[in-house]
Design a protein around this motif. Structure first.
Motif, PDB file in Angstrom:
ATOM      1  N   GLU A  29       0.923  -1.257   0.117  1.00  0.00           N
ATOM      2  CA  GLU A  29      -0.020   0.039   0.157  1.00  0.00           C
ATOM      3  C   GLU A  29       0.894   1.265  -0.058  1.00  0.00           C
ATOM      4  N   THR A  30       0.445   2.225  -0.622  1.00  0.00           N
ATOM      5  CA  THR A  30       1.159   3.592  -0.493  1.00  0.00           C
ATOM      6  C   THR A  30       0.123   4.494   0.147  1.00  0.00           C
ATOM      7  N   LEU A  31       0.645   4.705   1.600  1.00  0.00           N
ATOM      8  CA  LEU A  31      -0.200   5.634   2.446  1.00  0.00           C
ATOM      9  C   LEU A  31       0.322   6.765   2.524  1.00  0.00           C
ATOM     10  N   VAL A  32      -0.159   8.037   2.039  1.00  0.00           N
ATOM     11  CA  VAL A  32       0.103   9.327   2.289  1.00  0.00           C
ATOM     12  C   VAL A  32      -0.116   9.957   3.728  1.00  0.00           C
ATOM     13  N   LEU A  33       0.767  10.657   4.270  1.00  0.00           N
ATOM     14  CA  LEU A  33       0.612  11.358   5.645  1.00  0.00           C
ATOM     15  C   LEU A  33       0.572  12.914   5.231  1.00  0.00           C
ATOM     16  N   PHE A  34      -0.541  13.286   5.454  1.00  0.00           N
ATOM     17  CA  PHE A  34      -0.763  14.855   4.999  1.00  0.00           C
ATOM     18  C   PHE A  34      -1.207  15.472   6.037  1.00  0.00           C
ATOM     19  N   GLY A  35      -0.668  16.744   6.016  1.00  0.00           N
ATOM     20  CA  GLY A  35      -1.102  17.822   7.151  1.00  0.00           C
ATOM     21  C   GLY A  35      -0.061  18.924   7.183  1.00  0.00           C
ATOM     22  N   ASP A 181       5.708  -0.771  -9.466  1.00  0.00           N
ATOM     23  CA  ASP A 181       6.773  -1.857 -10.095  1.00  0.00           C
ATOM     24  C   ASP A 181       7.399  -2.064  -8.856  1.00  0.00           C
ATOM     25  N   GLN A 182       7.954  -1.196  -7.777  1.00  0.00           N
ATOM     26  CA  GLN A 182       8.772  -1.480  -6.605  1.00  0.00           C
ATOM     27  C   GLN A 182       8.030  -2.634  -5.729  1.00  0.00           C
ATOM     28  N   ASN A 183       6.675  -2.573  -5.664  1.00  0.00           N
ATOM     29  CA  ASN A 183       5.911  -3.442  -5.067  1.00  0.00           C
ATOM     30  C   ASN A 183       6.280  -3.149  -3.239  1.00  0.00           C
ATOM     31  N   ALA A 184       6.770  -2.008  -3.073  1.00  0.00           N
ATOM     32  CA  ALA A 184       6.903  -1.858  -1.529  1.00  0.00           C
ATOM     33  C   ALA A 184       5.848  -1.264  -0.884  1.00  0.00           C
ATOM     34  N   THR A 185       5.909  -1.089   0.418  1.00  0.00           N
ATOM     35  CA  THR A 185       4.850  -0.747   1.388  1.00  0.00           C
ATOM     36  C   THR A 185       5.345   0.687   1.560  1.00  0.00           C
ATOM     37  N   VAL A 186       4.767   1.744   1.176  1.00  0.00           N
ATOM     38  CA  VAL A 186       5.327   3.005   1.074  1.00  0.00           C
ATOM     39  C   VAL A 186       4.310   4.009   1.997  1.00  0.00           C
ATOM     40  N   ILE A 187       5.085   4.852   2.802  1.00  0.00           N
ATOM     41  CA  ILE A 187       4.832   5.993   3.369  1.00  0.00           C
ATOM     42  C   ILE A 187       5.204   7.232   2.899  1.00  0.00           C
ATOM     43  N   TYR A 188       4.373   8.090   2.502  1.00  0.00           N
ATOM     44  CA  TYR A 188       4.559   9.242   1.659  1.00  0.00           C
ATOM     45  C   TYR A 188       4.257  10.522   2.484  1.00  0.00           C
ATOM     46  N   VAL A 189       5.316  11.365   2.685  1.00  0.00           N
ATOM     47  CA  VAL A 189       4.711  12.683   3.255  1.00  0.00           C
ATOM     48  C   VAL A 189       4.760  13.688   2.306  1.00  0.00           C
ATOM     49  N   THR A 190       3.495  14.478   2.430  1.00  0.00           N
ATOM     50  CA  THR A 190       3.529  15.701   1.791  1.00  0.00           C
ATOM     51  C   THR A 190       2.560  16.843   2.355  1.00  0.00           C
ATOM     52  N   HIS A 201      -3.125   5.146  -1.878  1.00  0.00           N
ATOM     53  CA  HIS A 201      -4.162   4.485  -1.937  1.00  0.00           C
ATOM     54  C   HIS A 201      -5.260   4.867  -0.744  1.00  0.00           C
ATOM     55  N   ARG A 202      -4.520   5.309   0.636  1.00  0.00           N
ATOM     56  CA  ARG A 202      -5.136   5.987   1.442  1.00  0.00           C
ATOM     57  C   ARG A 202      -4.347   7.302   1.853  1.00  0.00           C
ATOM     58  N   ILE A 203      -5.140   8.241   2.560  1.00  0.00           N
ATOM     59  CA  ILE A 203      -4.529   9.486   3.200  1.00  0.00           C
ATOM     60  C   ILE A 203      -4.892   9.412   4.541  1.00  0.00           C
ATOM     61  N   ALA A 204      -3.702   9.748   5.548  1.00  0.00           N
ATOM     62  CA  ALA A 204      -3.777   9.890   6.790  1.00  0.00           C
ATOM     63  C   ALA A 204      -3.626  11.143   7.034  1.00  0.00           C
ATOM     64  N   VAL A 205      -4.789  12.042   7.731  1.00  0.00           N
ATOM     65  CA  VAL A 205      -4.396  13.502   7.790  1.00  0.00           C
ATOM     66  C   VAL A 205      -3.907  13.576   9.222  1.00  0.00           C
ATOM     67  N   MET A 206      -2.773  14.341   9.436  1.00  0.00           N
ATOM     68  CA  MET A 206      -2.287  14.389  10.682  1.00  0.00           C
ATOM     69  C   MET A 206      -2.452  15.734  11.137  1.00  0.00           C
ATOM     70  N   ASN A 207      -2.718  16.056  12.335  1.00  0.00           N
ATOM     71  CA  ASN A 207      -2.891  17.615  13.060  1.00  0.00           C
ATOM     72  C   ASN A 207      -3.347  17.511  14.590  1.00  0.00           C
TER      73      ASN A 207
END
Length: 370
Positions: A29-35, A181-190, A201-207
């Protein structure tokens, strides 16, 4: 690999950055940390990477507790904002560093480095040292180094932050394919909501020391957990109007410019209660006078924004509303006008707490499932 965080807490002296945070990320999964800045996104990545230790809680990678496991033994690839490039090595050698440590053959190493460099558009600077690179090139070199090792877990801390707008747009299209292509589990901050919507794939909203909402991009956009999250997603920003739902002619309505705007009947429990009505600008459209439900407004300003045109209008009581329409479609630039509301896109929030009010039928469905 999976990532699981349970009741994580981290403070620096008297400053609590993360409090009782729990989160799970599925394999691949690619999970985005957003905030906003200061929400603790980078701190959370550093905790997972093992650069710093939590004050409380548990971090598990593929079921293994990471307590006491050194960063280099976690099998995690990282690309942080400070680049951390080796100054005496050119970009090629920096990208190849994890492959060199692994003892990969020169031919295979060259093929891997050149492939990822081409994808990130830095193949023309592979023989430049960090001091010769722009900040954007440094950031992409750090990202390429993380990708070249093909780790099972990848932590990316705003890797496109210093990239120019054109390349950033291109990377939003390229990165999802690259990460798949990497088939990695990704946590992406933006901090860029468009990037979050495009990559996650999902977004986790931090605050406020923790995570306020986790969901798909569609969930976050159309059903934000509170007013603060609603404001963070969308350009132009969501319209927020103070209302008190009423019942007229057997329907639940909100009054705007003395016109009754229908709301879903499921909002009946909110009749007489102070609420905030959230309307995305694209949920409003200009219509002819006499159209059922049309709201009279005064056009204040119009701003063309490439793919769309944004119009600022005022209600009879002087409340500002943004209306967005695709570029090239007709609409008034000044004077009196009328707008209609897509009632199905209306979002209701509790005025006292700012929390989204779920329609009754949706709450019943959730209870039935539970």
């Amino acid at each position: 690999m999976t990532i699981e965080l349970k009741n994580i807490r981290k403070a620096f002296k008297t400053n609590t950055v993360i409090e009782d945070l729990s989160l799970s990320v599925a394999k691949g999964e690619t999970l985005v940390l957003f905030g906003p800045s200061g929400a603790g996104k980078t701190v959370l990545l550093r905790l997972i990477a093992g650069v710093i230790e939590p004050d409380a809680g548990e971090i598990r990678v593929n079921g293994q507790n990471m307590a006491g496991v050194e960063p280099e033994d976690r099998g995690i690839g990282m690309a942080f904002q400070n680049f951390a490039l080796f100054p005496h090595m050119d970009a090629f050698a920096n990208i190849a560093a994890p492959l060199t440590a692994r003892g990969q053959s020169k031919g295979a190493m060259t093929e891997t480095v050149e492939k990822v460099a081409r994808l990130l558009k830095i193949d023309h600077v592979l023989h430049h040292k960090p001091k010769e690179l722009s900040n954007g090139q440094k950031q992409r070199t750090a990202l390429a180094r993380a990708l070249s090792a093909q780790p099972s877990v990848l932590l990316l801390d705003d890797p496109l932050r210093n990239v120019d707008a054109k390349l950033r747009f291109e990377m939003r299209l390229e990165l999802p394919r690259l990460l798949k292509d990497q088939n990695a589990t990704v946590i992406y901050v933006t901090q860029d909501y468009k990037e979050a919507m495009a990559l996650g794939h999902r977004i986790a909203v931090m605050n406020g020391h923790g995570i306020q909402q986790v969901g798909t991009p569609a969930d976050i956009y159309h059903a934000p957990a509170n007013v603060d999250i609603a404001r963070l997603f969308g350009d132009p920003v969501i319209n927020l109007l103070d209302i008190v739902p009423e019942r007229r002619d057997g329907r639940v309505v909100a009054m705007i410019s003395d016109r009754a705007i229908p709301l879903a009947d499921d909002y009946a429990p909110q009749i007489g209660q102070p609420c905030i009505l959230g309307l995305r600008p694209e949920a409003l459209r200009f219509v002819a006078d006499g159209t059922p439900g049309a709201i009279p407004v005064e056009v204040e300003a119009e701003t063309p924004l490439n793919e769309k045109t944004v119009t600022l209008v005022l209600t009879l009581r002087g409340r500002e509303i943004m209306v967005s329409r695709p570029a090239g479609t007709p609409g008034p630039a000044s004077g009196q006008a009328h707008v209609a509301v897509d009632a199905g896109a209306a979002i209701l929030f509790d005025r006292a707490t700012g929390r989204r009010i779920a329609p009754v039928h949706k709450m019943m469905r959730q209870e039935d499932v539970a």
